[in-house]
Write a protein that holds these residues in place. Structure first.
Motif, PDB file in Angstrom:
ATOM      1  N   LEU A 144       4.617  54.793  31.819  1.00  0.00           N
ATOM      2  CA  LEU A 144       4.226  55.963  31.349  1.00  0.00           C
ATOM      3  C   LEU A 144       2.755  55.906  30.800  1.00  0.00           C
ATOM      4  O   LEU A 144       2.105  56.986  30.675  1.00  0.00           O
ATOM      5  CB  LEU A 144       5.040  56.079  30.157  1.00  0.00           C
ATOM      6  CG  LEU A 144       5.523  57.757  29.685  1.00  0.00           C
ATOM      7  CD1 LEU A 144       6.098  58.446  30.902  1.00  0.00           C
ATOM      8  CD2 LEU A 144       6.567  57.619  28.679  1.00  0.00           C
ATOM      9  N   GLU A 145       2.145  54.674  30.563  1.00  0.00           N
ATOM     10  CA  GLU A 145       0.980  54.614  30.200  1.00  0.00           C
ATOM     11  C   GLU A 145       0.023  54.245  31.222  1.00  0.00           C
ATOM     12  O   GLU A 145      -1.100  53.872  31.120  1.00  0.00           O
ATOM     13  CB  GLU A 145       0.725  53.680  29.030  1.00  0.00           C
ATOM     14  CG  GLU A 145       1.416  53.927  27.649  1.00  0.00           C
ATOM     15  CD  GLU A 145       0.883  53.226  26.474  1.00  0.00           C
ATOM     16  OE1 GLU A 145       0.549  51.968  26.778  1.00  0.00           O
ATOM     17  OE2 GLU A 145       0.958  53.540  25.413  1.00  0.00           O
ATOM     18  N   TYR A 173       3.131  56.301  21.119  1.00  0.00           N
ATOM     19  CA  TYR A 173       4.583  56.109  21.459  1.00  0.00           C
ATOM     20  C   TYR A 173       5.268  54.902  20.751  1.00  0.00           C
ATOM     21  O   TYR A 173       4.685  54.158  19.916  1.00  0.00           O
ATOM     22  CB  TYR A 173       4.367  55.424  22.886  1.00  0.00           C
ATOM     23  CG  TYR A 173       4.257  56.397  24.030  1.00  0.00           C
ATOM     24  CD1 TYR A 173       4.753  57.351  24.213  1.00  0.00           C
ATOM     25  CD2 TYR A 173       2.889  56.372  24.947  1.00  0.00           C
ATOM     26  CE1 TYR A 173       4.656  58.266  25.381  1.00  0.00           C
ATOM     27  CE2 TYR A 173       2.624  57.036  25.723  1.00  0.00           C
ATOM     28  CZ  TYR A 173       3.491  58.291  26.232  1.00  0.00           C
ATOM     29  OH  TYR A 173       3.453  59.114  27.169  1.00  0.00           O
ATOM     30  N   ASN A 207      10.467  57.833  24.596  1.00  0.00           N
ATOM     31  CA  ASN A 207       9.240  58.113  24.632  1.00  0.00           C
ATOM     32  C   ASN A 207       8.988  59.266  25.783  1.00  0.00           C
ATOM     33  O   ASN A 207       8.195  60.138  25.479  1.00  0.00           O
ATOM     34  CB  ASN A 207       8.104  56.891  24.916  1.00  0.00           C
ATOM     35  CG  ASN A 207       7.919  55.964  24.062  1.00  0.00           C
ATOM     36  OD1 ASN A 207       7.854  56.388  22.662  1.00  0.00           O
ATOM     37  ND2 ASN A 207       7.873  54.600  24.474  1.00  0.00           N
ATOM     38  N   LEU A 208       9.802  59.188  26.741  1.00  0.00           N
ATOM     39  CA  LEU A 208       9.941  60.599  27.572  1.00  0.00           C
ATOM     40  C   LEU A 208      10.294  61.687  26.845  1.00  0.00           C
ATOM     41  O   LEU A 208       9.559  62.582  27.080  1.00  0.00           O
ATOM     42  CB  LEU A 208      10.840  60.219  28.681  1.00  0.00           C
ATOM     43  CG  LEU A 208      10.293  59.319  30.032  1.00  0.00           C
ATOM     44  CD1 LEU A 208      11.499  59.007  30.956  1.00  0.00           C
ATOM     45  CD2 LEU A 208       9.449  60.226  30.897  1.00  0.00           C
ATOM     46  N   ASP A 222       7.556  62.946  24.768  1.00  0.00           N
ATOM     47  CA  ASP A 222       6.443  63.507  25.551  1.00  0.00           C
ATOM     48  C   ASP A 222       7.073  64.968  25.880  1.00  0.00           C
ATOM     49  O   ASP A 222       6.236  65.982  26.014  1.00  0.00           O
ATOM     50  CB  ASP A 222       6.429  62.938  26.945  1.00  0.00           C
ATOM     51  CG  ASP A 222       5.136  61.718  26.624  1.00  0.00           C
ATOM     52  OD1 ASP A 222       4.709  61.653  25.590  1.00  0.00           O
ATOM     53  OD2 ASP A 222       4.757  60.971  27.726  1.00  0.00           O
ATOM     54  N   LYS A 263       2.188  65.141  26.412  1.00  0.00           N
ATOM     55  CA  LYS A 263       1.933  63.744  26.711  1.00  0.00           C
ATOM     56  C   LYS A 263       0.679  63.423  25.522  1.00  0.00           C
ATOM     57  O   LYS A 263      -0.247  64.591  25.462  1.00  0.00           O
ATOM     58  CB  LYS A 263       1.209  63.661  28.287  1.00  0.00           C
ATOM     59  CG  LYS A 263       2.433  62.741  28.933  1.00  0.00           C
ATOM     60  CD  LYS A 263       1.689  62.666  30.292  1.00  0.00           C
ATOM     61  CE  LYS A 263       1.501  61.278  30.750  1.00  0.00           C
ATOM     62  NZ  LYS A 263       2.610  60.329  30.716  1.00  0.00           N
TER      63      LYS A 263
END
Lengths: 573, 201
Positions: free
Chosen positions: A215-216, B67, B185-186, B189, B194
């Motif tokens: 994701l990063e 995050y 975390n998804l 977002d 994001k």
């Protein structure tokens, strides 16, 4: 110590208790009767395999013949594994293109898997191809477990069979026991449990590692493989060799607390069932329950001590502003917590499994002492598949002997007299074990090259050495894994320790079966010491604890005990 | 001797090797790929754009303040190496362990000025695998003030999202309650967009 942890412990113990009788009955039907379950289908497979192996299933073997067959099979299969590891690069199913395994590591690994130890001096995902994992290694998870069951059956037959008019001499047929263990028990159960593991998230694929962009935006390489099929037999056969370096702590090997419970259940169920099978062979179920009772008591003590120790904070973190209300979490996974980690650690070392779902090396000193002591007691708390029962039976013989001394009467077990030859064999079995642990550990403790492999200083370093030889000789395979064992010293010394711990102990067990088989059965009288009640179980526990403590206390005092005292005072190395 | 033991040993070796070493894993793989294909292949998850961003079961590093960050990891040289799993194997009298935790504590305190004084132990201890995909609810909540500030939203919006993501104990008594860091975390977002990458990253 949480409520949910207590429920987990009780439910686990209840599951084993409830399943012991049916599993014991099933195993009895498979190995000791002519009407095994599903005779038409599985029976046909059994007959076909026995024809392929080329033996006459009706012909029984003496203890010497049984031992020769087992040794020949072990030697052959160990050579094949060694060869496969050495040639790994050219063999198929090697998506990572791993090189051939070095001779020292290949020897250590072949010895390790042949002896049901599954000590791993390597990181699975860094060294072993898929083919090596599933064929060279997981294959032994079946065969070494089946061979262990065979030895336990042979000793049990020696103790329990009544000699015929011409005096019985035979203990069964190794090849029949080996094939039956595969066909009726290990393979069907493994297929079912492998699929349950996949449903929980254990991988089962021949794909190589997959690269993802996180994701990063970083690259992460994720190792995959045919894990579930190995996982099932790894637990059921009390083998313990992980597909990945982190073993059952790895989320791909043990993804959920439910999978964790299933893994622990698989470790104990055959060894527990075999106590009941033994009771049936002895024509008195209570003989089996007496052994089961002693095992259960030792299991519960170990589980509670280990859990209690790990529920406490880690001394290295004291005073740093860390909330340790959940206990010592270094080396443990969130999903299992302290209760699920310590129960697993106790189960895996009571049995000769050696899978780990947390890093024993990072346990608090007393928490780490429990797994080590469990192995040192002889892995007879349910114990390895087969190996646990024969270890316990030898302690039972020792116990009736000691009881006999106390009342001044020739000791008997299942109506057969225990005499000088049997005692010599039992004592030989009891003495070989500490010898092959303590002697090489002492050597390693003064060898500069060996000491360079340690990950921790101070008394914990000694614990790492002691644990390594304990695990190898006990054919357990778990580790204080900070020790870098992939050096020539460790690979050879531990490899030899594993072979000695398997074969030098299994031979006296078989010989004992051979010594007992022809003996006349003396009718019970008032003076017979009963081996069926709680008194016998308690005495058996006492003998096990006294023998284990007298042998290993000095070494343990210098390792975990001293470490516990130093940790209290905040000392670090 | 040879006929009695060695030949059967050779033949038994071959038979068991082919059955348990080859046929058994092939059968399991076939069945697994039919019955649980997503699980058997590694439980990979995708973002809304359809890109595979990791496995649900494998921790990945998160450095951004916006995050939830996972536990520290001893897998591989830099941590979170899903091709080289493992723990620190440092014991309770290890200076290395104490020093490492001390460094993590001071870093976390600097990064989380609004958080509670006591840091939940998971945030400064490495797991057994180095790939632990979860945190306890407490360890997630401890990070909420930092995330809220980085994302410039009210903490209770994140609080509610976290509450939705808590997985209880299996069957009510197995294991510990936990939150999957990647899935959370998804979800963050998805809810809040994001985060903008910090400059220089």
């Amino acid at each position: 110590m949480t409520t949910s942890g207590w429920i987990q412990l009780l439910v686990f113990a209840a599951l084993i208790l409830v399943c012991t009788r049916p599993v014991g009955g099933y195993l009895f039907r498979v190995f000791e009767t002519e009407t095994p379950p599903l005779k038409s289908t599985l029976g046909a497979v059994e007959r076909l395999l026995l024809r392929l192996v080329g033996v006459d299933p009706k012909k029984e073997q003496t203890w010497v013949q049984y031992a020769m067959a087992l040794l020949a099979f072990s030697a052959f299969s160990m050579l094949v594994t060694y060869a496969m590891l050495r040639m790994q690069h050219g063999l198929p199913l090697n998506p990572q293109g791993f090189a051939n395994v070095d001779p020292a590591l290949a020897f250590n690994t072949a010895a390790s898997f042949t002896t049901n130890t599954n000590w791993q001096s390597y990181s699975g995902e860094q060294v072993m191809s898929h083919l090596s994992q599933m064929a060279a290694l997981a294959w032994h998870n079946f065969t070494s477990a089946a061979a262990g069951i065979g030895v336990a059956l042979a000793l049990s037959r020696g103790l329990a069979r009544r000699p015929g008019p011409d005096g019985a001499k035979t203990l069964g047929n190794f090849w029949v026991d080996l094939i039956r263990a595969h066909v009726y028990v290990l393979i069907p159960a493994s297929i079912i449990t492998a699929l349950i593991f996949v449903s929980q998230g254990v991988t089962q694929t021949f794909a190589g590692p997959q690269t993802v962009t996180t994701l990063e935006g970083l690259q992460q390489i994720i190792a995959l493989g045919p894990v579930a099929s190995q996982e099932a037999i790894k637990m059921l056969g009390t083998n313990g060799g992980g597909f990945f370096n982190a073993n059952s702590a790895h989320p791909f090997e043990n993804p959920t607390p439910f999978a964790n419970l299933l893994q622990m259940f698989l470790i104990f169920i055959i060894p527990a069932g075999l106590t009941n099978t033994f009771g049936r062979m002895a024509r008195d179920a209570r003989e089996g329950w007496a052994l089961f009772g002693a095992m259960s008591a030792l299991f519960l003590i170990g589980a509670l001590v280990c859990w209690g120790a790990e529920a406490r904070p880690n001394a290295a973190l004291a005073g740093l502003g860390v909330d340790q209300s959940m206990g010592n979490l270094e080396g443990k996974e969130c999903r299992f917590g302290v209760a699920g980690s310590t129960l697993f650690a106790t189960v895996t070392t009571d049995a000769s499994c050696g899978a780990v779902n947390s890093m024993h090396d990072s346990f608090n000193p007393i928490g780490g002492l429990v797994p080590m002591l469990n192995i040192q007691l002889g892995e007879l708390v349910f114990g390895g598949v087969g190996a646990g029962l024969y270890a316990m039976l030898i302690m039972a013989i020792l116990t009736v002997f000691i009881a006999g001394l106390m009342v001044g009467r020739t000791p008997e077990y299942l109506g057969k007299k225990i005499e000088a030859r049997e005692m010599k064999l039992a004592v030989l079995y009891t003495l070989i074990f500490p010898l092959i642990i303590l002697a090489p550990a002492a050597w390693a403790a003064i060898d500069k090259g060996a000491l360079a492999s340690l990950n921790n200083g101070g008394p914990h370093g000694l614990s790492e050495i002691l644990y390594a030889f304990t695990s190898a000789a006990g054919n357990n395979g778990s580790a204080f894994a900070g020790l870098n064992a992939n050096t020539n010293f460790w690979n050879f010394s531990l490899g030899i320790s594993m072979l000695a711990g398997r074969f030098f102990m299994l031979l006296p067990a078989l010989a004992l079966g051979g010594a007992m088989i022809g003996k006349k059965v003396v009718p019970q009288s008032l003076g017979t010491f009963p081996t069926t009640g709680a008194l016998f179980s308690a005495l058996l526990c006492a003998v096990i604890l006294i023998v284990g403590a007298l042998t290993f206390f000095p070494a343990l005092a210098l390792g975990p005990v001293v470490e516990a005292l130093l940790a209290q005072s905040g000392k670090v190395f | 001797m040879i006929r009695e033991h060695v030949l059967p040993a050779a033949r038994a070796t071959l038979c068991t090797l082919l059955i348990t070493g080859v046929a058994y894993p092939l059968l399991c793989t076939g069945l697994a790929l039919v019955l649980f294909p997503q699980r058997a292949r590694g439980s990979f998850v995708t973002d809304d754009a359809g890109h595979t961003v990791g496995s649900e079961l494998i921790a990945q590093p998160f450095a951004s303040a916006a995050y939830v960050q996972p536990r520290p990891s001893a897998a591989g040289d830099k941590g979170w190496d899903a091709n080289n799993s493992g723990g620190s194997n440092l014991g309770a009298t290890s200076k290395k362990l104490r020093d490492r935790v001390q460094a993590d504590v001071s870093r976390l305190k600097t990064e989380n000025p609004d958080a509670l004084a006591e840091i939940p132990a998971e945030l400064v201890t490495t797991s057994g695998s180095g790939l632990d995909p979860h945190l306890s609810p407490a360890a997630v909540r401890w990070q909420i003030p930092r995330i809220a500030r980085a994302r410039q939203v009210a903490p209770d919006r994140i609080e509610r999202l976290v509450a939705d993501q808590i997985e209880g104990r299996d069957l009510g008594f197995l294991g510990e309650p936990r939150v999957n860091v990647l899935l959370l975390n998804l979800a963050l977002d998805r809810l809040l967009g994001k985060p903008v990458a910090p400059p220089g990253k």
